[in-house]
Design a protein around this motif. Structure first.
Motif, mmCIF file in Angstrom:
data_model
loop_
_atom_site.group_PDB
_atom_site.id
_atom_site.type_symbol
_atom_site.label_atom_id
_atom_site.label_comp_id
_atom_site.label_asym_id
_atom_site.label_seq_id
_atom_site.Cartn_x
_atom_site.Cartn_y
_atom_site.Cartn_z
ATOM 1 N N ARG A 153 10.588 9.684 -0.229
ATOM 2 C CA ARG A 153 11.225 10.117 1.020
ATOM 3 C C ARG A 153 12.291 9.133 1.509
ATOM 4 N N GLN A 154 12.538 8.118 0.702
ATOM 5 C CA GLN A 154 13.544 7.096 0.989
ATOM 6 C C GLN A 154 13.261 6.360 2.299
ATOM 7 N N ILE A 155 11.984 6.181 2.596
ATOM 8 C CA ILE A 155 11.576 5.402 3.763
ATOM 9 C C ILE A 155 11.630 3.914 3.417
ATOM 10 N N CYS A 156 11.362 3.597 2.149
ATOM 11 C CA CYS A 156 11.474 2.214 1.688
ATOM 12 C C CYS A 156 11.966 2.219 0.242
ATOM 13 N N SER A 157 12.425 1.056 -0.191
ATOM 14 C CA SER A 157 12.898 0.942 -1.568
ATOM 15 C C SER A 157 11.709 0.722 -2.499
ATOM 16 N N GLU A 158 11.954 0.865 -3.783
ATOM 17 C CA GLU A 158 10.889 0.645 -4.756
ATOM 18 C C GLU A 158 10.428 -0.810 -4.725
ATOM 19 N N ALA A 159 11.367 -1.736 -4.530
ATOM 20 C CA ALA A 159 11.009 -3.155 -4.446
ATOM 21 C C ALA A 159 10.119 -3.415 -3.229
ATOM 22 N N ASP A 160 10.448 -2.786 -2.102
ATOM 23 C CA ASP A 160 9.616 -2.935 -0.904
ATOM 24 C C ASP A 160 8.215 -2.372 -1.135
ATOM 25 N N ALA A 161 8.133 -1.236 -1.822
ATOM 26 C CA ALA A 161 6.842 -0.611 -2.097
ATOM 27 C C ALA A 161 5.997 -1.497 -3.023
ATOM 28 N N LYS A 162 6.626 -2.087 -4.030
ATOM 29 C CA LYS A 162 5.896 -2.971 -4.938
ATOM 30 C C LYS A 162 5.411 -4.220 -4.206
ATOM 31 N N ALA A 163 6.232 -4.743 -3.304
ATOM 32 C CA ALA A 163 5.816 -5.904 -2.514
ATOM 33 C C ALA A 163 4.635 -5.540 -1.615
ATOM 34 N N ALA A 164 4.684 -4.371 -1.020
ATOM 35 C CA ALA A 164 3.582 -3.917 -0.164
ATOM 36 C C ALA A 164 2.314 -3.719 -0.990
ATOM 37 N N MET A 165 2.455 -3.150 -2.181
ATOM 38 C CA MET A 165 1.307 -2.931 -3.049
ATOM 39 C C MET A 165 0.671 -4.274 -3.416
ATOM 40 N N ARG A 166 1.496 -5.264 -3.678
ATOM 41 C CA ARG A 166 0.979 -6.595 -4.005
ATOM 42 C C ARG A 166 0.241 -7.196 -2.806
ATOM 43 N N ARG A 167 0.803 -7.074 -1.617
ATOM 44 C CA ARG A 167 0.146 -7.612 -0.421
ATOM 45 C C ARG A 167 -1.206 -6.943 -0.182
ATOM 46 N N VAL A 168 -1.243 -5.624 -0.335
ATOM 47 C CA VAL A 168 -2.494 -4.884 -0.131
ATOM 48 C C VAL A 168 -3.530 -5.294 -1.181
ATOM 49 N N ALA A 169 -3.092 -5.437 -2.430
ATOM 50 C CA ALA A 169 -4.014 -5.818 -3.496
ATOM 51 C C ALA A 169 -4.562 -7.228 -3.275
ATOM 52 N N LEU A 170 -3.714 -8.155 -2.859
ATOM 53 C CA LEU A 170 -4.170 -9.518 -2.602
ATOM 54 C C LEU A 170 -5.149 -9.566 -1.434
ATOM 55 N N GLU A 171 -4.887 -8.789 -0.405
ATOM 56 C CA GLU A 171 -5.790 -8.739 0.739
ATOM 57 C C GLU A 171 -7.133 -8.131 0.331
ATOM 58 N N ALA A 172 -7.105 -7.090 -0.492
ATOM 59 C CA ALA A 172 -8.347 -6.467 -0.964
ATOM 60 C C ALA A 172 -9.143 -7.444 -1.825
ATOM 61 N N LEU A 173 -8.461 -8.195 -2.673
ATOM 62 C CA LEU A 173 -9.129 -9.185 -3.509
ATOM 63 C C LEU A 173 -9.758 -10.279 -2.649
#
Length: 61
Positions: free
Chosen positions: A20-40
């Protein structure tokens, strides 16, 4: 509600933001990394409590 997912987020939510072009792919990957690190971190924080609970459940011989 228990699931086998590491995070409570629905599968594909980051891809939807990119589509939906709300964020870039790089932003999404950074968010995914932050969420994964927090879950870990959460899993590691709860690990000693879970291990202690498992030790108590073992039957005595």
């Amino acid at each position: 509600m228990k699931t086998n997912r590491i995070t409570p987020y629905e599968s594909g939510w980051l891809q939807m933001l990119v589509d939906r072009q709300i964020c870039s792919e790089a932003d999404a990957k950074a968010a995914m990394r932050r969420v994964a690190l927090e879950a870990l971190a959460e899993i590691e924080r709860l690990a000693p409590r879970r291990a202690k609970r498992k030790r108590r459940r073992k039957p005595k011989e």
